[in-house]
Scaffold this active site. Sequence first.
Site, short mmCIF file in Angstrom:
data_model
loop_
_atom_site.label_atom_id
_atom_site.label_comp_id
_atom_site.label_asym_id
_atom_site.label_seq_id
_atom_site.Cartn_x
_atom_site.Cartn_y
_atom_site.Cartn_z
N GLY A 105 66.09 63.29 -10.44
CA GLY A 105 65.31 63.34 -9.96
C GLY A 105 65.23 64.48 -11.11
CB SER A 106 64.84 68.50 -11.61
OG SER A 106 63.23 68.08 -10.74
CB THR A 107 70.13 66.26 -11.98
OG1 THR A 107 69.46 65.59 -11.55
CG2 THR A 107 70.21 67.45 -11.27
CG PHE A 108 66.75 61.71 -16.05
CD1 PHE A 108 68.41 61.63 -16.11
CD2 PHE A 108 66.05 61.12 -17.01
CE1 PHE A 108 68.68 60.56 -17.43
CE2 PHE A 108 66.10 60.60 -18.09
CZ PHE A 108 67.63 59.74 -18.17
CE LYS A 109 62.14 68.01 -14.36
NZ LYS A 109 61.36 68.79 -13.19
#
Lengths: 678, 94
Positions: free
Chosen positions: A301-305
């Site tokens: 999820g957003s931790t990958f951004k």
Amino acid sequence: MRRTGKRTSKRDDIRLRRRMNLLAGIVFLSLGAIVARAYYLQIVKHDYYLARQQRQSSSNLLVNCDRGEILAADGGALAVNIKGHSLFAEPRRLNRKESRKLARELAPILKTRSRTLEKKLSGRRGFVWLKRSLTPKQVKTLEPWCRKYRGLSFLKENRRVYPNRELAGQVIGFTDIDCRGLEGLELYYDKYLRGRRVYIELEHDARSQVVDSSKHPELDRYRGKTLYLTLDRHLQAWAERELEEAVRGSRGKRGVAVIMDADNGAILAMAQYPRFNPNSKRRNDPSLWRNRAVTDLMEPGSTFKVFTLVAALESGVYRIDDQIDCENGRYRVGRRTIHDTHGHGLLRLDEVLKYSSNIGCSKIVTRVGAERFYKVLKNFGFGSRSGIDFPHEPAGRLRSWKKWRPIDLCNLAFGQGVALTPVQLVAAYAALANGGRRVTPHLVERIVNSEGWTVYEYPAGKSTRRACSPRVAKALDRALAMVVEDDGTAPRARIPGYRVAGKTGTAQKFDFTKKCYSHNNYWASFIGYVDPPAGQSRKVVYVMIDEPRSSIYGGVVAAPAFKRINQRLAGYYNYPTTTGAASLAALLAEEDKKNTELAREEQSPASDERTSASGRHLEARVMPDLTGRTIREALTLVSCYRGQVEITGEGRIAAQQPRPGTRLQPGLKFVFKLSRDI
Amino acid sequence: MAGTNPQSRDWNWLHVVLLVVMVGTLFYCSWINNRTVIRGYELNDLRAEEKRLLEEQDKLQAELATLLRPQNLARLARKLGLREPQAGHKVVLP
């Protein structure tokens, strides 16, 4: 007569001498025969008789040497061996009547069915296990039976015990009844931990009793090696407790928390909830045996951004202060529309991370290009195993960039369409936290053999493999610190007095029955670190809650657990506050104010006035009235006087010594009596 | 025997001495052997005792590790009314 007598005596003398000579001859002949026989037995047939004697008077016994221990970084035992009793029978020595009687009597003690026991005892076998790993109570109860029946006896065996019970249960794993590793580190390091099987020679007497066992080789030399882990028991216990609280509080299904030293990849804690006690593995659901931090793939999820931004900066396509139009929350890519939780207009690159904009990331990655983005992801180790020393680690799932459609590229930018394990994500964040160097996560620091020699040690020194440049890592560190600001996605992760950097993640789970992303089930996560003092390495902390129900957002359910773990971590490693000691009281007050009514009272203007009044008293070397204050306040105030302090009771200060107004002198004794009624 | 030759008397003495030495040696050997066996039993008993004590020590150490596990200490500390210090809550006592 005289002549006759003389002749007779002479004849007797001769006869006696002959007899004597004959006797001597017989004796010498016998001795000669003995000597000859002895020569034959001792010299000629020496080897034959020696072998025969050894066969009769000694026996070889195959012994499994002790399994090595597993110790935590602080030396605390995580897996040890103790001797346990097992019950066996020799059915050949029991008649049918005895077998039946024994089966009936032993069944309730051994907690098995009498029919099963009877079946075991009725055969003509020479040896059969009745029950292994008996409890001390069972041993005591069974002793009279063993004395009564010749065919029933105990055998001492090694038993693997995990003294810390559930603590890091899934990480340590467990062994089978014969002490062979089956799961976790017990399995991965089985060849080191397992003791060697050696034969020992026992000397028997005529009754087959062991006379001397001094011919044993030094069995300790062959015992298994000891593992020293990187896990710290205290951090592990805290992580497990905070995780449990977070999972229960959010009514989640399960959770994972990992703490890793960013400089060398040492895993300091690897917690999981629900927990698992390896001492009673059979009583647990086998799905609990799995260490999901290493074995389970999930979408980040957003931790990958953050890696999208790494690609943007590393490729030189963007600078950190470039602006992206986030289209007020709706952006079409082909036939699909990408949404943001809150609509935004123009955002700087770091703000894209701060507000966790899917649209911003999609636009960035589209401009960076698939190939460059893929290369950056590969540099961080995505799509391959992290190399952690733990069994069953899957390689993450990252398809080749050549197969990506435009929408796939956009999805990847915000962490969809890629699968990785929690530990792989933590390792990637560790690279960002340490200035761009890739690290290999590891759980074992060193392996020591039974003689105390270190046979393996995790190589010291920093890795030279680069994931990104230090410049990019520094820029993203600043961007990650913005996430915990008041208007960021995770203000709940902020810790007063410390600089926190991190990122929230709220990832939809894929519903394999409906073959689409679920709208009900999410992974809520938070990953980040707190800045340590100079000279200490950063510790990356990751918290993930699987299928939370109270809220789906990582900033709401995982960030508070991250904060609490880091607060403990800061205390444990003695991180100084960024604002210095002067504002310590204010920071504490702020914390208390938020949490308890008691602290609100402490921070009221009246109280502040009282505190400053007390300070003035102390400056004037006069004891202030501290009645009703907390002991912490009192200690802070009197700490300038190098006197003894005695505290009794609990609660707030009810009585004090010296009395208010007493003139203070160095070396004075302060006595504070506390009471809850104040 | 009064008229026995002195040489033959010496010869008889030699026989007696040899016999005594032989019998003595036999007794000594069997005594040594007996003592060795007895000492062997004693040694074995002591080894068994040492082993038992070491096993007991292992058990006690495992029990100690269980009692000193962080969760247990935290539970006992809470029972005694202690609280874990938060970051920055440390106060240096005078």
